[in-house]
Design an enzyme around this catalytic site. Structure first.
Site, PDB file in Angstrom:
ATOM      1  N   GLU A   1     -76.289  78.406  98.483  1.00 29.05           N
ATOM      2  CA  GLU A   1     -74.973  77.889  98.863  1.00 29.05           C
ATOM      3  C   GLU A   1     -75.016  77.112 100.181  1.00 29.05           C
ATOM      4  O   GLU A   1     -74.363  76.071 100.321  1.00 29.05           O
ATOM      5  CB  GLU A   1     -73.973  79.037  98.955  1.00 29.05           C
TER       6      GLU A   1
ATOM      7  N   HIS B   1     -67.083  89.306  92.057  1.00 25.99           N
ATOM      8  CA  HIS B   1     -66.554  88.170  91.300  1.00 25.99           C
ATOM      9  C   HIS B   1     -65.030  88.129  91.310  1.00 25.99           C
ATOM     10  O   HIS B   1     -64.417  87.593  90.391  1.00 25.99           O
ATOM     11  CB  HIS B   1     -67.047  88.205  89.849  1.00 25.99           C
TER      12      HIS B   1
END
Length: 334
Positions: free
Chosen positions: A57, A126
């Site tokens: 990321e 998540h």
């Protein structure tokens, strides 16, 4: 269109209009993204404009910032907002500061797309809602749509903007609005008026809230999935509430908020993110500062709890009709 299709359409429109727009991220190319939001774009625009990245990321965002400074308009995807934290240094120290640090010689016109929020049994890795972290950072805009029509118009505006934008997509409502009742059949966008999304170019300005429902009894400030949960709750309770969908947290449409609260005299703030330091705290402070003499009751907040997002107790954590209803009864009892 559902929200995924609307987001895909926005990127398609912008890539056709501007050759400097590129899409990048984990699995966004050949696979079309884990939610298929970039499906078909690599086939249409090629591997140099829609490409897969390694699972890094900080690398995705760092490269996007460099591309933006060079003159491109990258649209990087962080596959889940829960995984955006490794990129914080690049977003906060580089993207947000680049215009200021270079006296506007360079900008970072990047739009970071990322699915966020709960209600999908995703557990702690998540389901997170990290928007409050970024609203604290000067130089970054934060956008959260609540329906397909807004998603496309806001995403186009974000891509055209010369400043870095976090575009958080509430994945619980990708395929349809959610009324907060997990035990009821799911709905889709096909029969919803905001599922009617034009094929071509249009945009919705950043910093402009939407009045989803006009009312006199109480103002409810919300965004993303919570817009639909709130709307269903007040319908079930038959409360004459005014619902303000913020759409953009930064820049914030404070004028719309102030006008509504001064009219109703009561304010409820609802978001999925944890309570302490959540964006609702900033909203509460702003309402208190600007509307104090118009308030007839203390401001109420319904939020996630100050815990990691639980899997087995998701519907206790998730701000649903029960907790929203209790807050409304408390606000309206006097």
């Amino acid at each position: 269109m559902n929200m995924i299709q609307a987001i895909n359409s926005a990127m398609d429109v912008m890539m056709a209009r501007d050759p400097d727009v590129v899409v990048m991220g984990e699995d966004v190319g050949y696979f079309g993204g884990v939610f298929r939001a970039t499906a078909g774009l690599q086939t249409k625009y090629g591997k140099t404009r829609v490409f897969d990245t390694p699972i890094t990321e900080i690398g995705i965002i760092g490269v996007a910032i460099g591309m933006g400074a060079y003159g491109l308009r990258p649209v990087p995807e962080i596959q889940f907002a829960d995984y955006i934290y490794p990129a914080l240094d690049q977003l906060v120290s580089e993207a947000a500061r680049l215009r200021y640090r270079s006296a506007a010689d360079f900008t970072a016109p990047i739009t970071v797309r990322s699915p966020f929020g709960g209600g999908i049994f995703g557990g702690q890795t998540h389901s997170q809602s990290p928007e409050g972290i970024f609203t604290h950072v000067s130089g970054i805009k934060t956008v959260i749509p609540s329906n397909p029509y807004d998603a496309k118009g806001l995403l186009i505006s974000a891509i055209e903007d010369n400043d870095p934008t976090l575009f958080f997509e509430p994945k619980r409502i990708y395929n349809g609005p959610f009324d907060g009742h997990y035990d009821r059949p799911s709905k889709n966008w096909s029969n919803h008026p905001l599922g009617e999304v034009p094929e071509g170019y249009y945009k919705i300005p950043l910093g402009k809230a939407a009045t989803v429902r006009a009312g006199e009894a109480v103002t409810i400030l919300c965004y993303g999935t919570m817009v639909h949960v709130v709307a269903n709750t007040i319908e079930e309770m038959q409360v004459d509430a005014e619902i303000i969908d913020l759409r953009t947290l930064v820049p914030l449409d404070i004028k719309a908020i102030e006008q509504s609260v001064k009219k109703t005299g009561r304010c409820l703030i609802v978001h999925e993110a944890t309570r302490t330091g959540g964006f609702g705290a900033e909203l509460s402070a702003l309402v208190q500062e600007r509307c104090f003499y118009h308030l007839e009751a203390p401001i109420e907040r319904v939020t996630g709890f100050d815990t990691p997002y639980p899997h087995s107790l998701e519907w206790a954590y998730f701000p649903g009709p029960v907790r929203i209803g209790e807050a409304l009864k408390k606000l309206l009892k006097d």
